[in-house]
Design a protein around this motif. Structure first.
Motif, short mmCIF file in Angstrom:
data_model
loop_
_atom_site.label_atom_id
_atom_site.label_comp_id
_atom_site.label_asym_id
_atom_site.label_seq_id
_atom_site.Cartn_x
_atom_site.Cartn_y
_atom_site.Cartn_z
N PHE A 35 0.85 -1.19 0.00
CA PHE A 35 0.00 0.00 0.00
C PHE A 35 0.89 1.24 0.00
N ARG A 36 0.60 2.18 -0.89
CA ARG A 36 1.34 3.44 -0.89
C ARG A 36 0.60 4.41 0.03
N LEU A 37 1.28 4.76 1.12
CA LEU A 37 0.66 5.55 2.18
C LEU A 37 1.30 6.92 2.30
N ALA A 38 0.48 7.96 2.29
CA ALA A 38 0.94 9.30 2.59
C ALA A 38 0.83 9.49 4.10
N ARG A 39 1.55 10.45 4.61
CA ARG A 39 1.59 10.68 6.06
C ARG A 39 0.24 11.15 6.57
N MET A 40 -0.20 10.52 7.63
CA MET A 40 -1.46 10.88 8.28
C MET A 40 -1.11 11.78 9.45
N SER A 41 -0.76 13.03 9.10
CA SER A 41 -0.26 13.99 10.06
C SER A 41 -0.45 15.39 9.49
N VAL A 42 -0.47 16.37 10.36
CA VAL A 42 -0.61 17.75 9.87
C VAL A 42 0.64 18.20 9.12
N SER A 43 1.72 17.41 9.15
CA SER A 43 2.88 17.74 8.32
C SER A 43 2.59 17.49 6.84
N ASN A 44 1.50 16.78 6.55
CA ASN A 44 1.04 16.56 5.18
C ASN A 44 -0.04 17.61 4.91
N PRO A 45 0.22 18.59 4.05
CA PRO A 45 -0.76 19.66 3.81
C PRO A 45 -2.12 19.15 3.33
N LYS A 46 -2.14 18.09 2.52
CA LYS A 46 -3.41 17.55 2.02
C LYS A 46 -4.22 16.96 3.18
N TYR A 47 -3.54 16.27 4.08
CA TYR A 47 -4.22 15.71 5.24
C TYR A 47 -4.74 16.83 6.14
N ALA A 48 -3.89 17.82 6.38
CA ALA A 48 -4.30 18.94 7.24
C ALA A 48 -5.53 19.65 6.66
N LYS A 49 -5.55 19.82 5.35
CA LYS A 49 -6.69 20.47 4.69
C LYS A 49 -7.95 19.60 4.81
N ALA A 50 -7.80 18.29 4.63
CA ALA A 50 -8.95 17.38 4.73
C ALA A 50 -9.52 17.37 6.14
N VAL A 84 -6.61 10.83 0.68
CA VAL A 84 -5.41 11.52 1.14
C VAL A 84 -4.33 10.59 1.67
N VAL A 85 -4.69 9.45 2.22
CA VAL A 85 -3.71 8.60 2.89
C VAL A 85 -3.35 7.36 2.07
#
Length: 145
Positions: A35-50, A84-85
């Protein structure tokens, strides 16, 4: 280990993801699901926006006197995870029968909304929160050894 070695992350990996192979759960045919996973953290702007968008929706609903149902909250959480993740997968065989399910947003939403796959989603969320997968390239090689 220095602070740099332990904590400096790669922003590209945070946003674009890293491949997490589930080596301890191979398919019967020997292939390894990944699985290709993006960071589930506010350091990821897309996650923070979501997360901000979800919080605003909840605040607006509460201000209007309407409390979203738990199902609606769960649906928003699954959609955010898929958008996002969890960005992609490979060798994912839901029935472990040699038939690989191709990645698409629709397939991801179907799988991760299914309560039978809740523990996989939870496992992937935990991996997406750990810093180890997002360390800078040179540092990540050090961690692997």
């Amino acid at each position: 280990m220095s602070l740099r070695t332990q904590f400096k992350t790669d922003q590209r990996k945070i946003e674009n993801g890293f491949w997490y192979d589930v080596k301890d759960a191979p398919n019967t045919d020997g292939t390894i699901p990944g699985f290709r996973l993006a960071r589930m953290s506010v350091s990821n702007p897309k996650y923070a926006k979501a997360i901000q968008a979800i919080a605003e929706q909840q605040a607006n609903a509460e201000m209007s006197g309407v409390r979203p149902s738990d199902d609606a909250d769960e649906t928003r959480g699954v959609e955010m995870f898929c958008d996002v993740v969890c960005l992609e997968w490979r060798n994912f065989q839901p029935e472990d029968d040699g038939c690989v399910m191709e990645y698409s947003r629709k397939n991801a939403l179907t799988v991760f909304a299914d309560k039978a796959w809740f523990d996989l989603r939870l496992h992937l969320q935990l991996k997406a929160q750990e810093r180890a997968g997002f360390l800078a390239e040179k540092i990540a090689k050090t961690v692997k050894n």
